[in-house]
Design a protein around this motif. Structure first.
Motif, PDB file in Angstrom:
ATOM      1  N   TYR A   9      70.127  31.574  59.820  1.00  0.00           N
ATOM      2  CA  TYR A   9      69.558  32.508  60.798  1.00  0.00           C
ATOM      3  C   TYR A   9      69.666  33.916  60.227  1.00  0.00           C
ATOM      4  O   TYR A   9      70.585  34.217  59.474  1.00  0.00           O
ATOM      5  N   CYS A  10      68.724  34.756  60.629  1.00  0.00           N
ATOM      6  CA  CYS A  10      68.798  36.152  60.203  1.00  0.00           C
ATOM      7  C   CYS A  10      70.023  36.803  60.845  1.00  0.00           C
ATOM      8  O   CYS A  10      70.201  36.750  62.061  1.00  0.00           O
ATOM      9  N   PRO A  11      70.903  37.454  60.037  1.00  0.00           N
ATOM     10  CA  PRO A  11      72.097  38.071  60.620  1.00  0.00           C
ATOM     11  C   PRO A  11      71.773  39.314  61.446  1.00  0.00           C
ATOM     12  O   PRO A  11      72.629  39.804  62.190  1.00  0.00           O
ATOM     13  N   SER A  12      70.512  39.827  61.363  1.00  0.00           N
ATOM     14  CA  SER A  12      70.166  41.025  62.124  1.00  0.00           C
ATOM     15  C   SER A  12      69.490  40.667  63.450  1.00  0.00           C
ATOM     16  O   SER A  12      69.922  41.100  64.514  1.00  0.00           O
ATOM     17  N   CYS A  13      68.418  39.832  63.404  1.00  0.00           N
ATOM     18  CA  CYS A  13      67.689  39.532  64.646  1.00  0.00           C
ATOM     19  C   CYS A  13      67.952  38.119  65.157  1.00  0.00           C
ATOM     20  O   CYS A  13      67.554  37.780  66.274  1.00  0.00           O
ATOM     21  N   GLY A  14      68.585  37.280  64.386  1.00  0.00           N
ATOM     22  CA  GLY A  14      68.926  35.929  64.839  1.00  0.00           C
ATOM     23  C   GLY A  14      67.814  34.908  64.701  1.00  0.00           C
ATOM     24  O   GLY A  14      67.984  33.757  65.102  1.00  0.00           O
ATOM     25  N   LEU A  40      65.348  37.811  52.844  1.00  0.00           N
ATOM     26  CA  LEU A  40      64.378  38.668  53.529  1.00  0.00           C
ATOM     27  C   LEU A  40      63.925  37.955  54.791  1.00  0.00           C
ATOM     28  O   LEU A  40      63.393  36.840  54.733  1.00  0.00           O
ATOM     29  N   CYS A  41      64.127  38.586  55.949  1.00  0.00           N
ATOM     30  CA  CYS A  41      63.729  37.978  57.223  1.00  0.00           C
ATOM     31  C   CYS A  41      62.240  38.236  57.457  1.00  0.00           C
ATOM     32  O   CYS A  41      61.795  39.388  57.452  1.00  0.00           O
ATOM     33  N   GLU A  42      61.494  37.154  57.685  1.00  0.00           N
ATOM     34  CA  GLU A  42      60.047  37.299  57.925  1.00  0.00           C
ATOM     35  C   GLU A  42      59.766  37.838  59.323  1.00  0.00           C
ATOM     36  O   GLU A  42      58.680  38.337  59.587  1.00  0.00           O
ATOM     37  N   SER A  43      60.739  37.733  60.226  1.00  0.00           N
ATOM     38  CA  SER A  43      60.526  38.219  61.596  1.00  0.00           C
ATOM     39  C   SER A  43      60.733  39.730  61.709  1.00  0.00           C
ATOM     40  O   SER A  43      59.903  40.434  62.266  1.00  0.00           O
ATOM     41  N   CYS A  44      61.868  40.221  61.194  1.00  0.00           N
ATOM     42  CA  CYS A  44      62.185  41.642  61.428  1.00  0.00           C
ATOM     43  C   CYS A  44      62.215  42.465  60.151  1.00  0.00           C
ATOM     44  O   CYS A  44      62.374  43.684  60.212  1.00  0.00           O
ATOM     45  N   GLY A  45      62.088  41.831  58.991  1.00  0.00           N
ATOM     46  CA  GLY A  45      62.073  42.581  57.733  1.00  0.00           C
ATOM     47  C   GLY A  45      63.452  42.909  57.189  1.00  0.00           C
ATOM     48  O   GLY A  45      63.576  43.564  56.151  1.00  0.00           O
ATOM     49  N   PHE A  46      64.498  42.461  57.880  1.00  0.00           N
ATOM     50  CA  PHE A  46      65.865  42.709  57.385  1.00  0.00           C
ATOM     51  C   PHE A  46      66.018  42.111  55.987  1.00  0.00           C
ATOM     52  O   PHE A  46      65.597  40.980  55.726  1.00  0.00           O
ATOM     53  N   GLU A  47      66.621  42.880  55.116  1.00  0.00           N
ATOM     54  CA  GLU A  47      66.733  42.469  53.715  1.00  0.00           C
ATOM     55  C   GLU A  47      68.195  42.578  53.281  1.00  0.00           C
ATOM     56  O   GLU A  47      68.872  43.556  53.605  1.00  0.00           O
TER      57      GLU A  47
HETATM   58 ZN   LIG Z   1      65.480  39.201  61.256  1.00  0.00          ZN
END
Ligand SMILES: [Zn+2]
Length: 181
Positions: free
Chosen positions: A14-19, A33-40
């Motif tokens: 899971y993305c550690p920023s947006c889940g 790289l999160c495809e949902s929120c762009g967190f890298e």
């Molecule tokens: Zn994310």
């Protein structure tokens, strides 16, 4: 082993920023790289520093590892660099913690990539090594949590199968080829 070690990027579900659940993984082992929120997030190698401490008759101080990975094999005193620490500070701190020795002199031999399997994560490491001399070898006192024993080893005769990590052989090669001060 039920849960064999894998590179850290493969441990993210899971993305550690947006889940958001991770749908597809980038081709790189060095970046998330999160495809949902762009967190890298970048997975840079962990850095270690270790000391090839010379003693009488050109022998090297090597340790028997008490812990996995490579439990029971021959290692070089040292450990991971903490955030904010220099290589040399980590080197001196780790040698003090493991052996109760103060280093009098040290010179850089080189750094080589390694993999370090710890629990479920396969860490990418860069192992750096220094040729070093201790101030007073009589102060030697082992940290028994990490070190089984200390052996004085002839670096020209050590067998590669005995070594905890391949980077130690590269460090020994550089040690033997170093210009003598
Ligand atoms: Zn994310």
């Amino acid at each position: 082993m039920a849960n064999p070690p894998k590179p850290i990027a493969e441990r993210f579900r899971y993305c550690p920023s947006c889940g958001a659940e991770i749908q597809s993984r980038s081709s790189s082992d060095s970046r998330f790289l999160c495809e949902s929120c762009g967190f890298e997030l970048h997975f840079s190698p962990v850095v270690s520093a270790a000391a090839l401490i010379s003693g009488p008759e050109e022998k090297l101080l090597m340790i028997r590892r008490k812990k996995e990975p490579s439990k029971g094999k021959l290692g070089i005193p040292g450990g991971f660099v903490n955030p904010g620490e220099s290589l040399e500070e980590a080197l001196r701190r780790e040698v003090k913690e493991e052996l109760n020795l103060e280093l009098a002199r040290w010179s850089f031999l080189g750094g080589w990539p390694n993999e370090y399997a710890y629990k479920s994560v396969l860490y990418s490491v860069n192992d750096t090594y220094f040729a070093a001399e201790a101030e007073n070898l009589e102060a030697l006192n082992l940290c028994h949590e990490e070190v089984e024993s200390v052996d004085w080893i002839d670096p020209e005769r050590v067998s590669p199968e005995e070594l905890a990590f391949p980077s130690i052989q590269q460090a020994i090669n550089a040690y033997l080829a170093r210009p003598k001060l």
